[in-house]
Design a protein around this motif. Sequence first.
Motif, PDB file in Angstrom:
ATOM      1  N   GLN A  55      32.452 -31.284   4.542  1.00 10.70           N
ATOM      2  CA  GLN A  55      33.464 -32.254   4.134  1.00 10.70           C
ATOM      3  C   GLN A  55      34.820 -31.859   4.709  1.00 10.70           C
ATOM      4  O   GLN A  55      35.616 -32.719   5.104  1.00 10.70           O
ATOM      5  N   TRP A  56      35.066 -30.548   4.764  1.00  5.33           N
ATOM      6  CA  TRP A  56      36.333 -30.069   5.308  1.00  5.33           C
ATOM      7  C   TRP A  56      36.395 -30.281   6.821  1.00  5.33           C
ATOM      8  O   TRP A  56      37.398 -30.780   7.346  1.00  5.33           O
ATOM      9  N   THR A  57      35.347 -29.928   7.555  1.00  6.92           N
ATOM     10  CA  THR A  57      35.363 -30.130   9.011  1.00  6.92           C
ATOM     11  C   THR A  57      35.451 -31.614   9.347  1.00  6.92           C
ATOM     12  O   THR A  57      36.147 -32.005  10.290  1.00  6.92           O
ATOM     13  N   ASN A  58      34.753 -32.445   8.583  1.00  8.70           N
ATOM     14  CA  ASN A  58      34.833 -33.890   8.823  1.00  8.70           C
ATOM     15  C   ASN A  58      36.235 -34.412   8.551  1.00  8.70           C
ATOM     16  O   ASN A  58      36.745 -35.282   9.263  1.00  8.70           O
ATOM     17  N   TYR A  59      36.860 -33.900   7.503  1.00 10.54           N
ATOM     18  CA  TYR A  59      38.218 -34.307   7.154  1.00 10.54           C
ATOM     19  C   TYR A  59      39.192 -33.991   8.291  1.00 10.54           C
ATOM     20  O   TYR A  59      40.081 -34.789   8.622  1.00 10.54           O
ATOM     21  N   LEU A  60      39.019 -32.827   8.915  1.00  9.59           N
ATOM     22  CA  LEU A  60      39.895 -32.445  10.008  1.00  9.59           C
ATOM     23  C   LEU A  60      39.482 -33.067  11.344  1.00  9.59           C
ATOM     24  O   LEU A  60      40.190 -32.929  12.338  1.00  9.59           O
ATOM     25  N   GLY A  61      38.329 -33.743  11.365  1.00 11.14           N
ATOM     26  CA  GLY A  61      37.856 -34.346  12.604  1.00 11.14           C
ATOM     27  C   GLY A  61      37.277 -33.343  13.578  1.00 11.14           C
ATOM     28  O   GLY A  61      37.304 -33.547  14.802  1.00 11.14           O
ATOM     29  N   ILE A  62      36.728 -32.264  13.048  1.00 10.58           N
ATOM     30  CA  ILE A  62      36.146 -31.219  13.890  1.00 10.58           C
ATOM     31  C   ILE A  62      34.657 -31.498  14.075  1.00 10.58           C
ATOM     32  O   ILE A  62      33.912 -31.614  13.107  1.00 10.58           O
ATOM     33  N   ASP A  63      34.226 -31.619  15.308  1.00 12.31           N
ATOM     34  CA  ASP A  63      32.821 -31.844  15.632  1.00 12.31           C
ATOM     35  C   ASP A  63      32.086 -30.503  15.650  1.00 12.31           C
ATOM     36  O   ASP A  63      32.562 -29.524  16.239  1.00 12.31           O
ATOM     37  N   ASP A  64      30.917 -30.470  15.004  1.00 17.90           N
ATOM     38  CA  ASP A  64      30.139 -29.228  14.947  1.00 17.90           C
ATOM     39  C   ASP A  64      29.935 -28.614  16.333  1.00 17.90           C
ATOM     40  O   ASP A  64      30.068 -27.397  16.518  1.00 17.90           O
ATOM     41  N   LYS A  65      29.598 -29.457  17.290  1.00 20.73           N
ATOM     42  CA  LYS A  65      29.255 -28.955  18.625  1.00 20.73           C
ATOM     43  C   LYS A  65      30.460 -28.281  19.293  1.00 20.73           C
ATOM     44  O   LYS A  65      30.290 -27.432  20.169  1.00 20.73           O
ATOM     45  N   ASP A  66      31.672 -28.674  18.868  1.00 20.64           N
ATOM     46  CA  ASP A  66      32.857 -28.120  19.501  1.00 20.64           C
ATOM     47  C   ASP A  66      33.069 -26.645  19.157  1.00 20.64           C
ATOM     48  O   ASP A  66      33.568 -25.880  19.978  1.00 20.64           O
ATOM     49  N   PHE A  67      32.731 -26.257  17.920  1.00 20.10           N
ATOM     50  CA  PHE A  67      33.021 -24.872  17.540  1.00 20.10           C
ATOM     51  C   PHE A  67      31.774 -24.004  17.386  1.00 20.10           C
ATOM     52  O   PHE A  67      31.858 -22.786  17.555  1.00 20.10           O
ATOM     53  N   MET A  68      30.618 -24.594  17.089  1.00 22.46           N
ATOM     54  CA  MET A  68      29.451 -23.761  16.810  1.00 22.46           C
ATOM     55  C   MET A  68      29.021 -22.933  18.011  1.00 22.46           C
ATOM     56  O   MET A  68      28.624 -21.774  17.869  1.00 22.46           O
ATOM     57  N   LYS A  69      29.114 -23.515  19.213  1.00 26.79           N
ATOM     58  CA  LYS A  69      28.687 -22.766  20.400  1.00 26.79           C
ATOM     59  C   LYS A  69      29.637 -21.614  20.717  1.00 26.79           C
ATOM     60  O   LYS A  69      29.283 -20.698  21.456  1.00 26.79           O
ATOM     61  N   HIS A  70      30.852 -21.657  20.140  1.00 26.95           N
ATOM     62  CA  HIS A  70      31.829 -20.584  20.369  1.00 26.95           C
ATOM     63  C   HIS A  70      31.863 -19.567  19.230  1.00 26.95           C
ATOM     64  O   HIS A  70      32.609 -18.589  19.305  1.00 26.95           O
ATOM     65  N   THR A  71      31.090 -19.805  18.191  1.00 31.48           N
ATOM     66  CA  THR A  71      31.161 -18.939  17.004  1.00 31.48           C
ATOM     67  C   THR A  71      29.806 -18.390  16.589  1.00 31.48           C
ATOM     68  O   THR A  71      29.626 -17.968  15.455  1.00 31.48           O
ATOM     69  N   ASN A  72      28.846 -18.411  17.523  1.00 36.32           N
ATOM     70  CA  ASN A  72      27.512 -17.902  17.197  1.00 36.32           C
ATOM     71  C   ASN A  72      26.846 -18.754  16.123  1.00 36.32           C
ATOM     72  O   ASN A  72      26.032 -18.258  15.343  1.00 36.32           O
ATOM     73  N   GLY A  73      27.203 -20.031  16.053  1.00 36.27           N
ATOM     74  CA  GLY A  73      26.826 -20.859  14.922  1.00 36.27           C
ATOM     75  C   GLY A  73      25.384 -21.313  14.890  1.00 36.27           C
ATOM     76  O   GLY A  73      24.719 -21.463  15.918  1.00 36.27           O
ATOM     77  N   SER A  74      24.916 -21.555  13.671  1.00 37.39           N
ATOM     78  CA  SER A  74      23.608 -22.169  13.442  1.00 37.39           C
ATOM     79  C   SER A  74      23.695 -22.994  12.170  1.00 37.39           C
ATOM     80  O   SER A  74      24.557 -22.770  11.331  1.00 37.39           O
ATOM     81  N   TYR A  75      22.807 -23.958  12.044  1.00 38.46           N
ATOM     82  CA  TYR A  75      22.788 -24.805  10.849  1.00 38.46           C
ATOM     83  C   TYR A  75      21.991 -24.137   9.735  1.00 38.46           C
ATOM     84  O   TYR A  75      20.968 -23.491   9.970  1.00 38.46           O
ATOM     85  N   LYS A  76      22.478 -24.334   8.542  1.00 40.55           N
ATOM     86  CA  LYS A  76      21.879 -23.739   7.353  1.00 40.55           C
ATOM     87  C   LYS A  76      21.454 -24.854   6.398  1.00 40.55           C
ATOM     88  O   LYS A  76      22.236 -25.766   6.107  1.00 40.55           O
ATOM     89  N   LEU A  77      20.229 -24.771   5.906  1.00 38.72           N
ATOM     90  CA  LEU A  77      19.696 -25.798   5.016  1.00 38.72           C
ATOM     91  C   LEU A  77      19.541 -25.326   3.582  1.00 38.72           C
ATOM     92  O   LEU A  77      19.409 -26.152   2.679  1.00 38.72           O
ATOM     93  N   SER A  78      19.536 -24.019   3.379  1.00 40.74           N
ATOM     94  CA  SER A  78      19.172 -23.524   2.051  1.00 40.74           C
ATOM     95  C   SER A  78      19.588 -22.068   1.895  1.00 40.74           C
ATOM     96  O   SER A  78      19.965 -21.398   2.862  1.00 40.74           O
ATOM     97  N   ILE A  79      19.499 -21.597   0.663  1.00 36.73           N
ATOM     98  CA  ILE A  79      19.629 -20.173   0.353  1.00 36.73           C
ATOM     99  C   ILE A  79      18.348 -19.747  -0.347  1.00 36.73           C
ATOM    100  O   ILE A  79      17.902 -20.398  -1.299  1.00 36.73           O
ATOM    101  N   LYS A  80      17.753 -18.681   0.126  1.00 37.19           N
ATOM    102  CA  LYS A  80      16.543 -18.155  -0.499  1.00 37.19           C
ATOM    103  C   LYS A  80      16.896 -16.927  -1.333  1.00 37.19           C
ATOM    104  O   LYS A  80      17.694 -16.080  -0.914  1.00 37.19           O
TER     105      LYS A  80
END
Length: 515
Positions: A55-80
């Motif tokens: 919600q915060w990234t969307n509010y700022l207009g930040i696209d996931d693809k723009d920062f995830m490739k520069h931050t070692n990013g991956s998508y998270k679906l859950s906590i085990k």
Amino acid sequence: MKSIKSFLVVGGGSAGWMTAATLKHEFPDKEVTLIESPNIATVGVGESTVGGIKQWTNYLGIDDKDFMKHTNGSYKLSIKFTDFYTKGDGGFHYPFGQPFVTENKAVLNDWYYKKYFYPDTPRSDYAESHYPQMAMVNSGKLFYPNNEFDKFPFDFDRHTAYHFDATMFAIWLRDNYCIPRGVKHIKEDIKTVEQDENGVKSLNNTHTADMYIDCTGFKSLLLGETLKEEFTSYSDMLPNNSAWATRKPYTNKEKEFVPYTNCTAIENGWVWNIPQWERIGTGYVYSDKFVDDDTALKQLQNHLGTDELEFKKLKMRVGIHKRLWVKNVAAIGLAAGFIEPLESNGLYSVHEFLFRLLRNLKRDIVTQWDRDNYTFQSKRLFRNFAEFVAMHYALSNRDDTEYWRANRDKEWEPNMIDLKAMFHVGFFTYACQRDYDYHYETAGGLQAIAAGMNWGPGDFTTAKWLDMYNDKNIEIYKKEWDPFIKALDQRKQKWLDYLKNKDSYIDFHRKYIHN
């Protein structure tokens, strides 16, 4: 307080640059400056996030693809959560977003009927029955949904969060969002803080602003050290105050790169495992009341099966300041308060406090109401989350060490008023009651954690609960419910079948993020 025309964010890291980005986005015509020491390393907390960050990234207009490739990013679906209920319990999941109950007969109670009539049903089945993303977790899949919510009710924005390198994320925000939009960046050690009747007057007799945002981490340079605001410890509710952290390479990335944070309870706390794109972040959260630092390090190394990594020691200040906005100083992040890393709440309090700060800044001229409202709204959210985290320990049945026995035997009611209400039958603080129908709310994670920790709503553990409806024979009642129980299993299989031709989780990242 006069009309605010300038902000000075004190401290960098994730909290500082998220704050600067938020203020500049909301107030593009106001002056926003960030000052940070070139000699003090950031804590780097927040490598695992929860759903609200999107919600915060969307509010700022930040696209996931723009920062995830520069931050070692991956998508998270859950906590085990592994071994939290009992040692060797196999674990259970808390997926993001609201559970899918549209097709259920009795909201979340359908599963409890299943568990009642079929006691061997594993507790992990709860999340699998209500969250379609668990089909992705179990099959190692991920995809962008395309108007097929009726077939697979998955909302990418609401049902995902991120794993990323928090230090890299701060740098990306600095260079790609804040500075290009006009945020002024100063690298300088803060040697003096001058005060006047309004609070902070200047830093180093040079840097001034109408309002100062304290993002100096546990040090809390402005709110704590300078203005001497009282700090309230949560150590009576939350047991941990220390951590060892490290990073490790993948040994089998195809297997280890998974869409969830794994939290594994061990001797005196728990170990996190956060799979980012190029490496895994891991560490041990524990209490130094039960184990010394050297022994804790050995326990972590034993759990990881290696001592050939670089380990960083962290001390955590668990709790929150009495007031979060005093005179012309407001605190964000660790400078305001911290719960502990469980449930990935480090950055959660940053973006959620920021939203509440904005609400009270929009009137331009700030009054005491705005200061107090920011404190009240933020602390209420913080307290609720802290109690949610505490529940993971309170509901544990582990007794294999003094640490777990102390958590199991802790008396909650005499000194924890809110938790006293929380642990009444049905969790009346959070649960709904309709006639004799008890169930947990679908919002938030209480219902997923409660199911995983074997804490059912209402009196579902007794036959007396069923008798409240009528005097039917239990077998007759079971026969009536079997079609709805079967529907849960059919839905699980439908979700798995739908994913057969979708990209694997790792290939999705190769294709769309880290190409």
